[in-house]
Design a protein around this motif. Structure first.
Motif: not given
Length: 229
Positions: A128-151
């Motif tokens: 039920a969870e989205a695979e990617m949470l997207r915010f301004e300047g920030l992404q949270i990749d749930l399957p990979r457990r990665e947090v991407i800040r401004q690329g």
């Protein structure tokens, strides 16, 4: 079976502890010096590390610093009983939990189980969870457990990632310190609210220049990043 690395110069601790932990499906390996422990951690896969503060060659905080430069493996630190400063410093540097010495093996097993359960749950999002949470300047990749800040992919500890995910999944919701402790650590024994403040401060520094986590005086913390445009 979970593989656990114990870094402790007490040669009498490991054999009985290894025997005891087997009943909880833990395979314990022992390194009596930091250099040996770091070499093994670099060469072999371990699910968690038990790290003593008082060590030869370098103290446990320096060992933790070296571990965090290369690994996100959960680290449980063993501190002197009553040494609150040791616990605070360990949490500030990226430890996932701590246990004062002398300790009961049963409590150690329980804390290891809790830490590993948190990692497993965070690594396996429900359908039920989205695979990617997207915010301004920030992404949270749930399957990979990665947090991407401004690329840029951030190097977060397991606990830092879990805190960010907890807040980001319910933006604007205020979580009290007790709520966060309960959700992240799974038990209330021997915990204190200062631990949450340390964890939030550490996460904020890694998220800079983004200002994603707001403090609500006498209430707690909330995720405040805007949606991706």
């Amino acid at each position: 079976m979970h593989r656990i690395l114990l870094i402790d110069d007490d040669e009498h601790l490991a054999p009985p502890l290894a025997t005891y932990l087997k009943r909880y499906d833990f395979e314990l390996s022992h390194a009596d010096r930091p250099s040996v422990g770091l070499a093994r951690l670099a060469a072999e896969p371990f699910d968690a590390v038990i790290l003593d503060v008082m060590l030869p060659e370098m103290d446990g905080f320096e060992v933790l610093r070296e571990i965090r430069r290369q690994h996100s493996t959960p680290v449980l630190m063993l501190t002197a009983r009553g040494e609150l400063t040791d616990r605070v410093v360990g949490l500030e540097m990226g430890a996932d939990d701590y246990l004062p010495k002398p300790f009961e093996p049963r409590e150690l097993a329980a804390r290891l189980t809790t830490v590993l359960r948190r990692v497993k749950v965070a690594a396996s999002p429900s359908p039920a969870e989205a695979e990617m949470l997207r915010f301004e300047g920030l992404q949270i990749d749930l399957p990979r457990r990665e947090v991407i800040r401004q690329g840029e992919v951030l190097a977060l500890t397991g606990t830092e990632y879990e805190l960010l995910l907890l807040l980001a999944q319910e933006p604007r919701k205020v979580f009290s310190r007790d709520d966060i402790l309960s959700r992240l650590r799974g038990h209330d024994a021997d915990l204190y609210t200062r631990a949450v403040d340390i964890l939030v401060s550490r996460l904020r520094k890694k998220l800079e220049p983004l200002d994603c986590i707001k403090t609500l005086r006498n209430a707690g913390y909330a995720f405040a990043a805007g949606p991706a445009r």
